[in-house]
Design a protein around this motif. Structure first.
Motif, PDB file in Angstrom:
ATOM      1  N   PHE A 130       0.890  -1.408  -0.077  1.00  0.00           N
ATOM      2  CA  PHE A 130       0.033   0.095  -0.023  1.00  0.00           C
ATOM      3  C   PHE A 130       0.843   1.180  -0.063  1.00  0.00           C
ATOM      4  O   PHE A 130       0.846   2.126   1.043  1.00  0.00           O
ATOM      5  CB  PHE A 130      -1.057  -0.164   1.263  1.00  0.00           C
ATOM      6  CG  PHE A 130      -2.027  -1.172   1.284  1.00  0.00           C
ATOM      7  CD1 PHE A 130      -3.132  -1.001   0.504  1.00  0.00           C
ATOM      8  CD2 PHE A 130      -1.631  -2.377   1.936  1.00  0.00           C
ATOM      9  CE1 PHE A 130      -4.010  -1.948   0.312  1.00  0.00           C
ATOM     10  CE2 PHE A 130      -2.586  -3.303   2.003  1.00  0.00           C
ATOM     11  CZ  PHE A 130      -3.912  -3.350   1.096  1.00  0.00           C
ATOM     12  N   ASN A 131       1.549   1.522  -0.987  1.00  0.00           N
ATOM     13  CA  ASN A 131       2.551   2.420  -1.148  1.00  0.00           C
ATOM     14  C   ASN A 131       2.128   3.952  -1.240  1.00  0.00           C
ATOM     15  O   ASN A 131       2.594   4.882  -1.012  1.00  0.00           O
ATOM     16  CB  ASN A 131       3.640   2.269  -2.231  1.00  0.00           C
ATOM     17  CG  ASN A 131       3.127   2.187  -3.554  1.00  0.00           C
ATOM     18  OD1 ASN A 131       1.953   2.522  -3.628  1.00  0.00           O
ATOM     19  ND2 ASN A 131       3.756   1.543  -4.440  1.00  0.00           N
ATOM     20  N   GLN A 132       0.669   4.048  -1.341  1.00  0.00           N
ATOM     21  CA  GLN A 132       0.171   5.169  -1.382  1.00  0.00           C
ATOM     22  C   GLN A 132      -1.055   5.302  -0.287  1.00  0.00           C
ATOM     23  O   GLN A 132      -1.265   6.595   0.249  1.00  0.00           O
ATOM     24  CB  GLN A 132      -0.940   5.199  -2.753  1.00  0.00           C
ATOM     25  CG  GLN A 132      -0.191   5.258  -3.849  1.00  0.00           C
ATOM     26  CD  GLN A 132       0.597   6.295  -4.255  1.00  0.00           C
ATOM     27  OE1 GLN A 132       0.311   7.590  -3.961  1.00  0.00           O
ATOM     28  NE2 GLN A 132       1.804   5.782  -4.727  1.00  0.00           N
ATOM     29  N   SER A 133      -1.183   4.501   0.675  1.00  0.00           N
ATOM     30  CA  SER A 133      -1.913   4.646   1.705  1.00  0.00           C
ATOM     31  C   SER A 133      -1.352   3.980   2.864  1.00  0.00           C
ATOM     32  O   SER A 133      -1.991   4.880   4.143  1.00  0.00           O
ATOM     33  CB  SER A 133      -3.133   3.497   1.608  1.00  0.00           C
ATOM     34  OG  SER A 133      -4.064   3.468   0.525  1.00  0.00           O
ATOM     35  N   ILE A 134      -0.223   3.698   2.971  1.00  0.00           N
ATOM     36  CA  ILE A 134       0.639   3.445   4.310  1.00  0.00           C
ATOM     37  C   ILE A 134       1.863   3.889   3.918  1.00  0.00           C
ATOM     38  O   ILE A 134       2.770   3.511   3.133  1.00  0.00           O
ATOM     39  CB  ILE A 134       0.774   1.920   4.683  1.00  0.00           C
ATOM     40  CG1 ILE A 134      -0.693   1.354   4.818  1.00  0.00           C
ATOM     41  CG2 ILE A 134       1.552   1.632   5.833  1.00  0.00           C
ATOM     42  CD1 ILE A 134      -0.594  -0.157   5.293  1.00  0.00           C
ATOM     43  N   LEU A 135       2.420   4.978   4.935  1.00  0.00           N
ATOM     44  CA  LEU A 135       3.564   5.680   4.693  1.00  0.00           C
ATOM     45  C   LEU A 135       4.259   5.720   6.207  1.00  0.00           C
ATOM     46  O   LEU A 135       3.612   5.717   7.245  1.00  0.00           O
ATOM     47  CB  LEU A 135       3.421   7.024   4.210  1.00  0.00           C
ATOM     48  CG  LEU A 135       2.744   7.247   2.734  1.00  0.00           C
ATOM     49  CD1 LEU A 135       2.436   8.783   2.543  1.00  0.00           C
ATOM     50  CD2 LEU A 135       3.425   6.614   1.881  1.00  0.00           C
ATOM     51  N   PHE A 136       5.530   5.977   6.202  1.00  0.00           N
ATOM     52  CA  PHE A 136       6.313   6.011   7.359  1.00  0.00           C
ATOM     53  C   PHE A 136       7.011   7.218   7.401  1.00  0.00           C
ATOM     54  O   PHE A 136       7.709   7.710   6.384  1.00  0.00           O
ATOM     55  CB  PHE A 136       7.253   5.033   7.554  1.00  0.00           C
ATOM     56  CG  PHE A 136       6.586   3.385   7.534  1.00  0.00           C
ATOM     57  CD1 PHE A 136       6.515   2.901   8.837  1.00  0.00           C
ATOM     58  CD2 PHE A 136       6.137   2.708   6.595  1.00  0.00           C
ATOM     59  CE1 PHE A 136       5.782   1.623   9.185  1.00  0.00           C
ATOM     60  CE2 PHE A 136       5.320   1.547   6.670  1.00  0.00           C
ATOM     61  CZ  PHE A 136       5.263   1.077   7.941  1.00  0.00           C
ATOM     62  N   PHE A 137       6.996   8.014   8.665  1.00  0.00           N
ATOM     63  CA  PHE A 137       7.915   9.402   8.622  1.00  0.00           C
ATOM     64  C   PHE A 137       9.016   9.139   9.996  1.00  0.00           C
ATOM     65  O   PHE A 137       8.323   8.457  11.003  1.00  0.00           O
ATOM     66  CB  PHE A 137       7.075  10.373   8.778  1.00  0.00           C
ATOM     67  CG  PHE A 137       6.223  10.560   7.370  1.00  0.00           C
ATOM     68  CD1 PHE A 137       6.669  11.234   6.536  1.00  0.00           C
ATOM     69  CD2 PHE A 137       5.013   9.845   7.395  1.00  0.00           C
ATOM     70  CE1 PHE A 137       6.286  11.328   5.400  1.00  0.00           C
ATOM     71  CE2 PHE A 137       4.127  10.143   5.967  1.00  0.00           C
ATOM     72  CZ  PHE A 137       4.833  10.993   5.168  1.00  0.00           C
ATOM     73  N   GLY A 138       9.860   9.851   9.933  1.00  0.00           N
ATOM     74  CA  GLY A 138      10.769   9.617  11.020  1.00  0.00           C
ATOM     75  C   GLY A 138      11.531  10.946  11.556  1.00  0.00           C
ATOM     76  O   GLY A 138      11.565  11.871  10.654  1.00  0.00           O
ATOM     77  N   VAL A 139      11.770  11.055  12.652  1.00  0.00           N
ATOM     78  CA  VAL A 139      12.376  12.246  13.176  1.00  0.00           C
ATOM     79  C   VAL A 139      14.080  11.941  13.622  1.00  0.00           C
ATOM     80  O   VAL A 139      14.049  10.852  14.087  1.00  0.00           O
ATOM     81  CB  VAL A 139      11.892  12.828  14.456  1.00  0.00           C
ATOM     82  CG1 VAL A 139      12.629  14.065  15.206  1.00  0.00           C
ATOM     83  CG2 VAL A 139      10.569  13.434  14.144  1.00  0.00           C
ATOM     84  N   TYR A 140      14.917  12.855  12.810  1.00  0.00           N
ATOM     85  CA  TYR A 140      16.209  12.205  13.052  1.00  0.00           C
ATOM     86  C   TYR A 140      16.912  13.534  14.001  1.00  0.00           C
ATOM     87  O   TYR A 140      16.862  14.526  13.738  1.00  0.00           O
ATOM     88  CB  TYR A 140      17.142  12.415  11.671  1.00  0.00           C
ATOM     89  CG  TYR A 140      16.557  10.969  10.956  1.00  0.00           C
ATOM     90  CD1 TYR A 140      17.431   9.974  10.937  1.00  0.00           C
ATOM     91  CD2 TYR A 140      15.595  11.003  10.244  1.00  0.00           C
ATOM     92  CE1 TYR A 140      17.308   8.794  10.408  1.00  0.00           C
ATOM     93  CE2 TYR A 140      15.137   9.558   9.687  1.00  0.00           C
ATOM     94  CZ  TYR A 140      15.886   8.715   9.579  1.00  0.00           C
ATOM     95  OH  TYR A 140      15.456   7.449   8.933  1.00  0.00           O
ATOM     96  N   LEU A 141      17.979  12.979  14.584  1.00  0.00           N
ATOM     97  CA  LEU A 141      19.039  13.914  15.338  1.00  0.00           C
ATOM     98  C   LEU A 141      20.335  13.548  14.797  1.00  0.00           C
ATOM     99  O   LEU A 141      20.801  12.204  14.816  1.00  0.00           O
ATOM    100  CB  LEU A 141      19.003  13.821  16.862  1.00  0.00           C
ATOM    101  CG  LEU A 141      20.077  14.526  17.682  1.00  0.00           C
ATOM    102  CD1 LEU A 141      19.696  15.989  17.440  1.00  0.00           C
ATOM    103  CD2 LEU A 141      20.108  14.114  19.079  1.00  0.00           C
TER     104      LEU A 141
END
Length: 328
Positions: A224-235
């Protein structure tokens, strides 16, 4: 009206998914076979049902067999967030819903089920509300359980995101925005593995097992590359917080997971993450950003600390309904 009810078989997959996504009032990608099939074969004993009139699908009911207190229970599928009765708008009437419920209950009793637990699609995710279905659960004698769900109405954040937060959250978020943090989408398998590591840190601290393996998250992302995404915060180069996002067709962003590494909480990475998720959802003209529930044990336990955290971003409240019935 001559409705029939039958058990789902693999040959029904394409027709099932077409019905859920294109013909139903309250189906989402979470009730498709394409979604549920990411689970390893044999993990659940599937017993999904189709209500039909000739070649026309009237309703589908995603479910599996669960043993509870030595009873055989039909459970809205354990492999997804909600299942319930996904209904065709053409047959959404008092007479038809009564027939659907009667067929469903008669089928379960004839096949040795002692009861059922139904997790309906919350109105917030539905294409159209289905209060008639809720009424029939009451009419047929089901016990109702309520889970408390939190969401942001993004109309309140369009002019200034921070103005929608409480004063304490505004302070924390401004501090996070002044740190050397970076927000970006997680695209590679290594990225997802890093996210899973942070997720496990969170859940292990709470004494909770993770529902998903890293490989399952990667599979979901690819399916589901349009409906399930992942996001991150980087230091610098280190992932310190992240989220798995479900995007629904009715303009809703849903945070399926929110996780952070507590070693870096002094940077307020979660506030930074949510600020950027709100901004992302606004950029994509979404209506709502949902945070999910703060309850456990079918709504009997409320996590006040988590509730206050979500309220700090200006969250409002909606109810996820679950229904249970035991047969005599």
């Amino acid at each position: 009206m001559n409705f029939i009810i039958k058990k789902y078989i693999n040959n029904d997959m394409d027709r099932w998914d077409e019905f859920v996504l294109k013909e139903s009032m309250n189906g989402t990608f979470l009730q498709t076979r394409h979604f549920i099939n990411y689970h390893e074969k044999g993990k659940f004993e599937d017993h999904s049902l189709i209500v039909a009139k000739g070649n026309t699908y009237v309703a589908v009911i995603l479910g599996c067999v669960v043993e509870e207190d030595n009873k055989k229970i039909f459970f809205s599928h354990k492999g997804t967030s909600f299942g319930g009765i996904v209904v065709n708008k053409k047959y959404y009437s008092v007479t038809h819903m009564n027939q659907i419920f009667d067929l469903f209950e008669n089928y379960l009793q004839e096949h040795g089920f002692n009861g059922c637990v139904m997790k309906e699609t919350p109105d917030i995710f539905s294409k159209e509300p289905t209060q008639l279905t809720d009424y029939f659960y009451y009419y047929k004698g089901y016990q109702q359980y309520d889970e408390l769900n939190f969401y942001l109405d993004l109309a309140h954040y369009r002019d200034d995101i921070l103005n929608g937060f409480t004063s304490g959250k505004r302070r924390d978020c401004r501090y996070s925005l002044n740190n050397n943090l970076m927000f970006r989408e997680l695209l590679s398998d290594d990225d997802i593995n890093d996210f899973h590591r942070v997720l496990l840190l969170n859940l292990n601290k709470l004494g909770v097992n993770c529902v998903h393996t890293a490989n399952e998250l990667i599979d979901l992302k690819n399916r589901f590359n349009q409906s399930i995404l992942f996001f991150g915060v980087y230091l610098e180069e280190k992932l310190i917080a992240g989220s798995m996002i479900f995007i629904f067709d009715n303009g809703v962003y849903h945070t399926q997971y929110l996780a952070s590494d507590e070693e870096y909480l002094k940077y307020f990475p979660m506030e930074f993450l949510i600020y950027n998720l709100v901004n992302l959802a606004l950029t994509n003209n979404s209506r709502l950003l949902t945070f999910g529930i703060c309850t456990e044990d079918r709504g009997r336990y409320l996590n006040f600390g988590l509730s206050r955290f979500k309220e700090g971003f200006g969250a409002q409240y909606t109810i996820n309904r679950m229904y249970q019935k035991l047969f005599d």
